[in-house]
Design an enzyme around this catalytic site. Structure first.
Site, PDB file in Angstrom:
ATOM      1  N   PRO A  25       0.816  -1.197   0.000  1.00  0.00           N
ATOM      2  CA  PRO A  25       0.000   0.000   0.000  1.00  0.00           C
ATOM      3  C   PRO A  25       0.859   1.259   0.000  1.00  0.00           C
ATOM      4  O   PRO A  25       1.760   1.406   0.813  1.00  0.00           O
ATOM      5  CB  PRO A  25      -0.782  -0.105   1.305  1.00  0.00           C
ATOM      6  N   GLU A  26       0.540   2.124  -0.920  1.00  0.00           N
ATOM      7  CA  GLU A  26       1.161   3.445  -0.942  1.00  0.00           C
ATOM      8  C   GLU A  26       0.090   4.426  -0.487  1.00  0.00           C
ATOM      9  O   GLU A  26      -0.980   4.014  -0.065  1.00  0.00           O
ATOM     10  CB  GLU A  26       1.688   3.752  -2.342  1.00  0.00           C
ATOM     11  N   HIS A  58      -2.406 -15.558   8.956  1.00  0.00           N
ATOM     12  CA  HIS A  58      -1.699 -14.273   9.040  1.00  0.00           C
ATOM     13  C   HIS A  58      -2.548 -13.149   9.613  1.00  0.00           C
ATOM     14  O   HIS A  58      -2.232 -11.986   9.417  1.00  0.00           O
ATOM     15  CB  HIS A  58      -1.119 -13.859   7.688  1.00  0.00           C
TER      16      HIS A  58
END
Length: 281
Positions: free
Chosen positions: A2-3, A94
């Site tokens: 993610p940016e 996870h």
DNA sequence: CTCCTGTCCTGCCGGC
DNA sequence: TGCCGGCAGGACAGGA
């Protein structure tokens, strides 16, 4: 993964799920992600109402009414899932951290590679948090413009591509949006950062802002594993001009039918750079 | 200082 | 089909 655009979308989705609600329980399913999880955070937040969430670069910050708070970074593979209150709380592989909100949804942090991290930071001392203190201006904010960018890269010998990945120069850009912004500004990623003139800095500044705005509007980019908090996909990846498009036309010139053979991939500072030699040569 | 490399970790994809 | 190497959106430490 993610940016800035993806983190902004996650933050917006988290607001109705968290802000104004109390943390019933904060659960850690393991002791560490990239760094050890903050042992004292679950107790510090327990029973506290979350007052505010904000995004700074690729970080999400949250503060409770008692001044306790957290800073969250999704790393490369981190994702947030919001599970409805009545839903059967499915556990996926996870799922490392869970915020159980009072009379509200469960906010789950899933991160296969564990490059992300969660840390404790108080509302009063978040300015001193090292990564945040050193961070450059928000590209979509008022503190970012061509002059500021020019000063930040002045004298830098590193390629402009690498400079833009440096969060101290401008916050929130990653490999994808740096490639796309340089493309929009028609700047060769191999140029020395310090060599850009004022006109190029202006073009770059505008391009950074436009590509980020467009990406947010399109719901971010879903590549291997980025999804919205409800599992939906973004679709800005369909608007990439150069990223992961080796050999294809960039869409704005005839690069694919001339000898250059379309978009090219090179490696800079160990990272892939995609560019159009015709437009950015 | 600045710049580059290596590293953390898992999953996936392509090649053989 | 299966194994293996290479690669991936990030950021930090450490060395030149």
């Amino acid at each position: 993964m993610p940016e800035l655009p993806e983190v902004e979308i996650v933050k917006r989705a988290l607001e109705p799920a968290m802000v104004g609600r109390r943390v019933k329980r904060l659960v850690f399913n393991r002791a560490d992600l990239r760094f050890p999880l903050p042992e004292g955070l679950p107790l510090a937040l327990q029973g506290q109402r979350i007052e505010r969430l904000l995004r700074r670069g690729k970080y999400i910050l949250g503060f409770a009414e008692n001044g306790a708070g957290f800073v969250l970074h999704l790393g490369m593979s981190g994702a947030v899932r919001i599970e409805p209150p009545a839903g059967t709380s499915l556990h996926e592989k996870h799922d490392h951290v869970e915020f159980h909100m009072d009379e509200g949804p469960r906010v789950v942090l899933n991160d296969p590679r564990r490059f992300g991290f969660l840390d404790a930071v108080g509302r009063e001392d978040c300015q001193d948090y090292p990564a945040l203190a050193a961070m450059g201006p928000e590209p979509l904010g008022n503190d970012f413009n061509a002059e500021i960018l020019a000063v930040a890269i002045k004298g830098r010998k590193t390629p402009i591509k690498s400079a833009l990945l440096d969060q101290r120069i401008v916050a929130g850009l990653g490999n994808i949006y740096v490639c796309e912004a340089l493309y929009r500004a028609a700047i060769d990623p191999r140029r020395r950062a310090g060599d850009l003139n004022a006109k190029e800095c202006t073009a770059l500044c505008m391009s950074i802002r436009s590509v980020l705005r467009d990406a947010i509007e399109a719901g971010g980019s879903s590549l291997k594993d980025y999804k919205h908090t409800d599992g939906q996909l973004g679709y800005f990846q369909h608007h990439f001009a150069v990223y992961d498009r080796v050999g294809q036309g960039c869409g704005a010139c005839e690069c694919d039918i001339v000898e250059t053979g379309g978009v090219q991939r090179i490696v800079q500072a160990g990272r892939s750079t995609f560019f159009c030699p015709e437009k950015q040569g």
